[in-house]
Write an enzyme that holds these catalytic residues in place. Structure first.
Site, PDB file in Angstrom:
ATOM      1  CB  THR A 151      -0.834  -0.036   1.304  1.00  0.00           C
ATOM      2  OG1 THR A 151      -1.594  -1.220   1.296  1.00  0.00           O
ATOM      3  CG2 THR A 151      -1.721   1.154   1.466  1.00  0.00           C
ATOM      4  NE  ARG A 179      -7.211  -8.972   1.072  1.00  0.00           N
ATOM      5  CZ  ARG A 179      -6.276  -8.063   1.267  1.00  0.00           C
ATOM      6  NH1 ARG A 179      -6.200  -7.019   0.467  1.00  0.00           N
ATOM      7  NH2 ARG A 179      -5.423  -8.178   2.251  1.00  0.00           N
ATOM      8  CB  VAL A 180     -12.657  -5.973   2.300  1.00  0.00           C
ATOM      9  CG1 VAL A 180     -12.409  -4.599   2.920  1.00  0.00           C
ATOM     10  CG2 VAL A 180     -13.846  -5.915   1.356  1.00  0.00           C
ATOM     11  N   GLY A 181      -9.198  -5.772   2.268  1.00  0.00           N
ATOM     12  CA  GLY A 181      -8.024  -5.755   3.151  1.00  0.00           C
ATOM     13  C   GLY A 181      -8.225  -4.753   4.273  1.00  0.00           C
ATOM     14  CG  ASP A 182      -4.715  -3.191   6.103  1.00  0.00           C
ATOM     15  OD1 ASP A 182      -4.443  -3.872   5.092  1.00  0.00           O
ATOM     16  OD2 ASP A 182      -4.051  -2.208   6.457  1.00  0.00           O
ATOM     17  CB  THR A 201       1.559  -0.680   4.624  1.00  0.00           C
ATOM     18  OG1 THR A 201       1.977  -1.483   3.511  1.00  0.00           O
ATOM     19  CG2 THR A 201       2.788  -0.272   5.405  1.00  0.00           C
ATOM     20  N   GLY A 202       0.871  -3.768   4.761  1.00  0.00           N
ATOM     21  CA  GLY A 202       1.319  -5.147   4.934  1.00  0.00           C
ATOM     22  C   GLY A 202       0.168  -6.114   4.769  1.00  0.00           C
ATOM     23  N   GLY A 204      -2.983  -7.496   4.952  1.00  0.00           N
ATOM     24  CA  GLY A 204      -4.204  -6.857   5.439  1.00  0.00           C
ATOM     25  C   GLY A 204      -5.038  -7.715   6.365  1.00  0.00           C
TER      26      GLY A 204
HETATM   27  N1  ASP Z   1      -2.417  -3.734   3.436  1.00  0.00           N
HETATM   28  C1  ASP Z   1      -2.679  -3.964   2.047  1.00  0.00           C
HETATM   29  C2  ASP Z   1      -3.788  -4.952   1.891  1.00  0.00           C
HETATM   30  O1  ASP Z   1      -3.790  -5.953   2.584  1.00  0.00           O
HETATM   31  C3  ASP Z   1      -1.502  -4.397   1.275  1.00  0.00           C
HETATM   32  C4  ASP Z   1      -0.169  -3.860   1.699  1.00  0.00           C
HETATM   33  O2  ASP Z   1      -0.074  -2.857   2.368  1.00  0.00           O
HETATM   34  O3  ASP Z   1       0.852  -4.467   1.359  1.00  0.00           O
HETATM   35  O4  ASP Z   1      -4.618  -4.759   1.063  1.00  0.00           O
END
Ligand code: ASP
Length: 266
Positions: A151, A179-182, A201-202, A204
């Site tokens: 992100t 799909r819904v991430g964070d 970020t990371g 989700g």
């Molecule tokens: N956090 C984001 C998601 O899971 C992806 C990311 O930040 O790498 O959609």
């Protein structure tokens, strides 16, 4: 009854901005994050408006194909691009979109929601809203190779103590459609009030399960220790990162993997 408010507009805060290019991303894209921070800083200096600053910074990275947001977004398991984005402000407003398809700068559509009663729109509803607001829909091809996640986002503090956050993503490569991430989830991927602006970020799914941003904020130590504590809520091999600014001036970016980020303050 009647309401009385005393409004203070004292310029006693030191302006600052922090941008990141995603947890897990290579240091090779540092120049893109620097460019985003510089653009955001320029707008912050000119306008003292942190919302304009964080969106300007985010757009720079959405338009840079090396980042997993906007044009460079990674692909879902069926090869399509679906974007999530969120904006929030210390005066208690937020806007988030999820599973939006084929708009170049999703962050601008999330920002548009700041001034609406509705705070979050998904898929078709988000598309209708964007079109109604005059945004043009155009194919976003996304990046097949690129990075798996990453992100992009920015947090800024104005000279009057206002804070805003902006976050934008293509999600995580290969995740299912819908799909819904964070990233668009309040308290998980983003949080903002008069004390703090914070973004994650990371991976989700892990960030959401841990309600990471809000819990990092609630953890009552200095900012760096609080972020460190929150990151340790997930397994070491689950790549996550957080950036934040507190109204007391503390600013920090931390990750358990590589995460290019940039702070500008003067
Ligand atoms: N956090 C984001 C998601 O899971 C992806 C990311 O930040 O790498 O959609």
């Amino acid at each position: 009854g009647k309401e009385t408010r005393i409004k203070s507009n004292l310029s006693i805060f030191k302006m600052k901005i922090i941008c990141h290019g995603g947890a897990g991303h290579t240091p090779k894209v540092q120049d893109g994050v620097d460019k985003a921070a510089e653009e955001g800083w320029k707008i912050l200096k000119e306008t003292d408006n942190p919302t304009l600053a964080v969106t300007a910074a985010t757009i720079v990275m959405e338009d840079d194909f090396r980042f997993n947001a906007g044009t460079g977004s990674c692909l879902r398991d069926d090869g399509r691009v679906q974007n999530d984005a969120a904006v929030a402000t210390s005066d208690g407003r937020m806007g988030a979109i999820t599973n939006l398809q084929d708009f170049k700068n999703p962050i601008l559509i999330a920002r548009e929601l700041l001034d609406e009663f509705v705070v979050m729109l998904a898929g078709e509803g988000a598309t209708d809203f964007a079109l109604k607001k005059g945004f043009k829909q155009a194919k976003v091809k996304g990046s097949e190779k690129g990075w798996t996640g990453d992100t992009v986002g920015a947090v800024a503090l104005s000279s009057t103590g206002k804070i805003s956050v902006a976050s934008s993503t293509g999600g995580v490569r290969g995740r299912p459609v819908g799909r819904v991430g964070d990233t668009p989830l309040w308290g998980s991927g983003f949080y903002c009030d008069e004390h703090i602006g914070i973004l994650a970020t990371g991976v989700g799914e892990a960030i959401t399960e841990q309600l990471m941003c809000y819990r990092a904020y609630q953890h009552n130590e200095n900012l760096e220790k609080s972020l460190d504590w929150a990151i340790k809520l997930v397994r070491k091999d689950t790549g996550v990162g957080i950036i934040a600014i507190r109204s007391d001036g503390q600013v920090c970016g931390l990750s358990n993997t590589s995460m290019p980020f940039k702070i500008i303050e003067k």
